[in-house]
Write a protein that holds these residues in place. Sequence first.
Motif, PDB file in Angstrom:
ATOM      1  N   ILE A 229       7.141   3.497  -3.833  1.00  0.00           N
ATOM      2  CA  ILE A 229       7.346   2.084  -3.572  1.00  0.00           C
ATOM      3  C   ILE A 229       6.259   1.521  -4.593  1.00  0.00           C
ATOM      4  N   PRO A 230       6.697   1.464  -5.698  1.00  0.00           N
ATOM      5  CA  PRO A 230       5.613   1.096  -6.591  1.00  0.00           C
ATOM      6  C   PRO A 230       5.487  -0.572  -6.816  1.00  0.00           C
ATOM      7  N   ASP A 231       5.904  -1.374  -6.000  1.00  0.00           N
ATOM      8  CA  ASP A 231       5.900  -2.742  -6.015  1.00  0.00           C
ATOM      9  C   ASP A 231       4.332  -3.239  -6.044  1.00  0.00           C
ATOM     10  N   ARG A 232       4.211  -3.872  -7.116  1.00  0.00           N
ATOM     11  CA  ARG A 232       2.636  -4.552  -7.139  1.00  0.00           C
ATOM     12  C   ARG A 232       2.019  -5.178  -6.070  1.00  0.00           C
ATOM     13  N   ARG A 233       2.925  -5.546  -5.188  1.00  0.00           N
ATOM     14  CA  ARG A 233       2.206  -6.575  -4.028  1.00  0.00           C
ATOM     15  C   ARG A 233       2.046  -5.540  -3.096  1.00  0.00           C
TER      16      ARG A 233
END
Lengths: 181, 130
Positions: B35-39
């Motif tokens: 889950i590399p989402d920046r948020r």
Amino acid sequence: MRSIDARSVALLGLLVSSCTASQPLVKPSPAGELCGGVAVEAALVVLHVPEMPSAEKASDVVDAFADQPGVLRALLDPEAKLLSLLVRRDAGLDSNRAIQVLRGAGYSARQASDEECQRAEAAIRHLDTIEIPTAPLDVDTTAPFSETAAIITLSDSLRPFRDHFNANKDKLRVVAILSPT
Amino acid sequence: MLKQFPEADICVSIVWIEMLSSDNLDAARRMAASIPDRRVKHFHDPRPARLAGSAFGKDLLRRGGGPAWDVYLFYAPGATWEQDPPPPTEWYHQLGGGLRADPERFAGGRLNEVLGDAMRRLTRATSAGP
């Protein structure tokens, strides 16, 4: 674990080459705004730092960066005057105007320990900036590289979690507590 | 949910808690990497203390319910965590039929739909302002 080869360094690096030799290293100052507002994700930040008259030896330059929160390793190549900074992912160096390293800077071949990450995380709360008197350069935006994402272990305190929660008070926040398996 | 709302200016904390015998830091890291989402910011909540699970479980779960896990909590802007986590604006769980947690909050097989609906409501409310 992947290692960074020379091409990766070239692709991922940010080169600052206009330091003027007459200007001394500036002591850290309170965190300011992003310089240029450019979001960069890079595994490795490479700074070209000309010899500084105030630095008596090459290690002085390394030391100036190496003890900054979030910087895991600083390496100076005296021949090329390249200073490589390895910055942990999500180190929160938003305020570093000179090197323009923002969230997403990842690890290199060395994986930082949880203790290092937690120390850096705690120190970042009061992060000062280093200002190197140079104009910002165009940077290539590259995909972040990381074998694994940064993760903070809450072994003896919830403080990192709480601080992160409160630091984003102006946003809608979502917390999920999940088993990884 | 993150893919459904790619532009939403939200802050997501995922706490990977060691509840099952197979849960450990390596497993948490692997999931975090997926889950590399920046948020998103990832945390690891190890046994035996499970500090995060215990702190959130105090209010969310019924007495004796243990640490909170399999829970999804939404906080409107302004909520502050002082001594204890603040009560969530909305929340849902996957803890089954109600012995441990409020059955009204059980998302069951509708988890994606439920979380998506919550996001739509809360991001609209956030955009509308005070």
